[in-house]
Design a protein around this motif. Structure first.
Motif, PDB file in Angstrom:
ATOM      1  N   TYR A  86       0.831  -1.199   0.000  1.00 18.14           N
ATOM      2  CA  TYR A  86       0.000   0.000   0.000  1.00 18.14           C
ATOM      3  C   TYR A  86       0.871   1.256   0.000  1.00 18.14           C
ATOM      4  N   ALA A 104     -10.351   6.412  -0.601  1.00 21.25           N
ATOM      5  CA  ALA A 104     -10.958   5.181  -1.124  1.00 21.25           C
ATOM      6  C   ALA A 104     -10.716   4.009  -0.191  1.00 21.25           C
ATOM      7  N   PHE A 105      -9.513   3.901   0.348  1.00 20.78           N
ATOM      8  CA  PHE A 105      -9.189   2.753   1.199  1.00 20.78           C
ATOM      9  C   PHE A 105      -9.713   2.913   2.617  1.00 20.78           C
ATOM     10  N   VAL A 124     -12.550   0.486   3.658  1.00 17.53           N
ATOM     11  CA  VAL A 124     -12.362  -0.888   4.136  1.00 17.53           C
ATOM     12  C   VAL A 124     -12.492  -0.937   5.653  1.00 17.53           C
ATOM     13  N   PHE A 177     -16.164  -3.944   1.046  1.00 20.19           N
ATOM     14  CA  PHE A 177     -15.203  -3.268   0.186  1.00 20.19           C
ATOM     15  C   PHE A 177     -13.864  -4.004   0.101  1.00 20.19           C
ATOM     16  N   ARG A 197     -12.861  -5.536  -3.428  1.00 16.19           N
ATOM     17  CA  ARG A 197     -12.733  -4.503  -4.466  1.00 16.19           C
ATOM     18  C   ARG A 197     -11.430  -3.731  -4.326  1.00 16.19           C
ATOM     19  N   ARG A 198     -11.131  -3.303  -3.095  1.00 15.55           N
ATOM     20  CA  ARG A 198      -9.928  -2.507  -2.893  1.00 15.55           C
ATOM     21  C   ARG A 198      -8.659  -3.348  -3.071  1.00 15.55           C
ATOM     22  N   LEU A 207      -8.316   1.127 -10.007  1.00 14.34           N
ATOM     23  CA  LEU A 207      -8.087   2.121  -8.958  1.00 14.34           C
ATOM     24  C   LEU A 207      -8.686   3.464  -9.352  1.00 14.34           C
ATOM     25  N   GLN A 258     -12.405   3.393  -8.868  1.00 15.13           N
ATOM     26  CA  GLN A 258     -12.862   3.350  -7.481  1.00 15.13           C
ATOM     27  C   GLN A 258     -12.496   4.590  -6.669  1.00 15.13           C
ATOM     28  N   ALA A 259     -11.429   5.281  -7.055  1.00 14.12           N
ATOM     29  CA  ALA A 259     -10.922   6.364  -6.203  1.00 14.12           C
ATOM     30  C   ALA A 259     -11.081   7.764  -6.783  1.00 14.12           C
TER      31      ALA A 259
END
Length: 552
Positions: free
Chosen positions: A319, A343-344, A347, A353, A356-357, A372, A375-376
């Motif tokens: 990450y 976005a993260f 979780v 989530f 997906r993440r 990414l 989603q972000a």
């Protein structure tokens, strides 16, 4: 107290209390069972106060007027059979004959026979700043259908939200500006930039909100709820409040215990006045570190799928590699480290989530940034709603209670906390920092508490590892609401658990809402199953689903 969409997106509170009191705090943390100090002794809300008399006047008028139901405004994007209407409330309850605002309300009538109908069930998804207008659609979900047979499902947009006298503090395009970066250990130069930005945002709230800005409060949200109850023709309310909705629901129970029929507090905020809101946000940041670790453990467990690392630390390194990469070159030209972190953060709220993440991070590090970016990236089409929600969040939390006004306090508390909980600490601080420069007079939080026998049985739902509203808050709320029942989901951290994936939780809340019976002072359920990695077909199916879960 920061929140994210629950059931869609704003918040946070701690599983474990901070080891030391925040700099500048008057009192140290205490265990949930400790008695409050003498100076915090409970007193009955003043029924002769101008606001109390104004609420009674507004409720009587609403009961006489009722709600004219009809087609929903096109901006609500609500399909039939949802109907919409409005409820008039005073902007200032001390002056019920003064300026009025209209709250938008939505409804789907109970689907069962008339003889089984139990009235209206009103839902608030949290925030502050989230709208409940989509709630009537939940009756189409299997977990909610038994309740939809017995109750009219009623949602509404609280004051300031959506079309309910909308509040704004900044140009939405500027608010959603991307890509941007947000270091987890900021240097002094970056801190100065964020202090100036927070000061400008507070000034923007004052400029755009004007003289009425001070009336966006949890107390007024509770008073508005009573007027909505009256307009629905209900002598007593049935209410489900999730996340922040649990807090002003508890304020409502304190102010209007005789107006409560059934109440569910799902993912309860710690209502201790000393926690509202500065210390709750510090606690929240600490708690998110635990849920962040839960996700990394899950990803490591499925290293054969994601190849991000076989240990939590290795997943964290993956990450951080992505964070560094987005800081240097934003993904798709849209996702910097600030958008990545936002976005993260989800979780930590919902393990739905997790797959997906993990997939997006894995693909990004392999050279495919499309998942990414999807989603972000901030959605331009939702910029106005996002800024509106943040404006209401800021106004309510800043108005509700006193906040530290010295930067030294914020800096010391968050620097110390970020040493052990870096994931969310500074982002949470930046979100709340406008309260340090708030131009309005701030209130003293209501001491949420009910006397024995004053309130009918109510139900509290809580997950042990919930980061947004840590479990200690549920224990504290139960202690303050006489006769409250607490149902715990063990070893789980999903935020908002009623009507979700745990059949045991759903049995308790369905039994309570349909019969009024609680499982006693405390009941426990095992955790729901953790998600499995998704196949491509499952990802496509999920993206096509039409009905969202609720939002906190």
């Amino acid at each position: 107290m920061r929140a994210v969409a629950l059931y869609g997106a704003l918040g946070s509170l701690v599983l474990t209390a901070l080891a030391t009191a925040p700099a500048g705090s008057a009192t140290p943390p205490r265990a949930p069972g400790d008695q409050p100090p003498a100076e915090a002794a409970w007193s009955v809300p003043d029924e002769d106060a101008p606001e109390a008399r104004g609420t009674a006047t507004a409720a009587a008028r609403a009961a006489a007027a009722g709600i004219t139901w009809g087609r929903c405004h096109k901006t609500e994007n609500l399909p039939k059979p949802v109907q919409c209407g409005t409820v008039s409330v005073p902007m200032d309850y001390a002056q019920p004959d003064g300026r009025k605002i209209s709250l938008t309300v939505s409804r789907v009538a109970a689907t069962g026979p008339q003889k089984e109908r139990q009235g209206a069930l009103v839902f608030n998804p949290g925030g502050p700043g989230a709208s409940g207008m989509e709630f009537p659609l939940y009756g189409e979900l299997a977990e909610w259908r038994p309740l939809a047979k017995a109750y009219d499902f009623v949602g509404y947009a609280p004051r300031g939200v959506g079309r309910s006298a909308p509040l704004s503090c900044q140009n939405p395009a500027e608010f959603m500006k991307a890509p941007t970066n947000a270091p987890i250990h900021p240097d002094e130069a970056y801190k100065t930039v964020r202090k100036n930005r927070a000061k400008e945002y507070a000034q923007g709230c004052s400029l755009r909100g004007g003289a009425v800005l001070r009336h966006y409060t949890s107390l007024n949200n509770a008073r508005d709820l009573d007027v909505v109850r009256a307009a629905l023709g209900e002598k007593k309310i049935n209410f489900v409040g999730a996340s922040y909705g649990s807090y002003f629901g508890a304020v409502y129970a304190t102010l209007f215990p005789g107006h409560v029929r059934r109440m569910v507090f799902d993912s309860a905020v710690n209502p201790d006045p000393r926690q509202i809101w500065y210390r709750n946000n510090l606690d929240q940041s600490a708690a998110f570190e635990n849920r962040w670790a839960d996700w990394r453990r899950w990803v490591a467990k499925h290293d054969d799928v994601y190849h991000l690392g076989r240990t939590q630390q290795e997943v964290l390194s993956s990450y951080e590699k992505a964070r560094t990469k987005t800081e240097r070159t934003p993904a798709g030209g849209k996702v910097g480290s600030a958008q990545l972190q936002s976005a993260f953060l989800k979780v930590g709220y919902y393990d739905a989530f997790w797959p997906r993440r993990a997939y997006a991070l894995s693909e990004y590090l392999r050279g495919n940034d499309k998942p990414l970016v999807e989603q972000a990236s901030p959605a331009a089409v939702g910029a106005e709603a996002e800024e509106n929600g943040n404006a209401v969040y800021t106004a309510v939390e800043c108005n509700d209670a006193a906040w530290p006004t010295e930067w030294r306090v914020w800096d010391e508390d968050n620097t110390r906390l970020a040493r052990t909980a870096p994931f969310e600490t500074w982002d949470n601080a930046w979100m709340n920092l406008p309260c340090a420069f708030w131009p309005e007079k701030q209130q003293k939080p209501l001491d949420v508490r009910t006397a024995a026998g004053a309130l009918p049985p109510v139900l509290i739902l809580a997950a042990e590892r919930d980061a947004a509203t840590p479990y200690t808050g549920a224990l504290e709320l139960q202690r303050r609401l006489s006769g409250a029942s607490l149902v715990t989901e063990r070893r789980s951290g999903t935020h908002g658990i009623g009507g979700g994936e745990n059949a045991c939780i759903n049995r308790h809340w369905e039994t309570y809402l349909l019969t009024g019976r609680t499982p006693g002072r405390h009941a426990a359920c095992g955790p729901h199953a953790e998600p499995e990695p998704e196949t491509q077909a499952e990802r496509e199916r999920r993206d096509r689903r039409a009905i969202p879960r609720p939002v906190i």
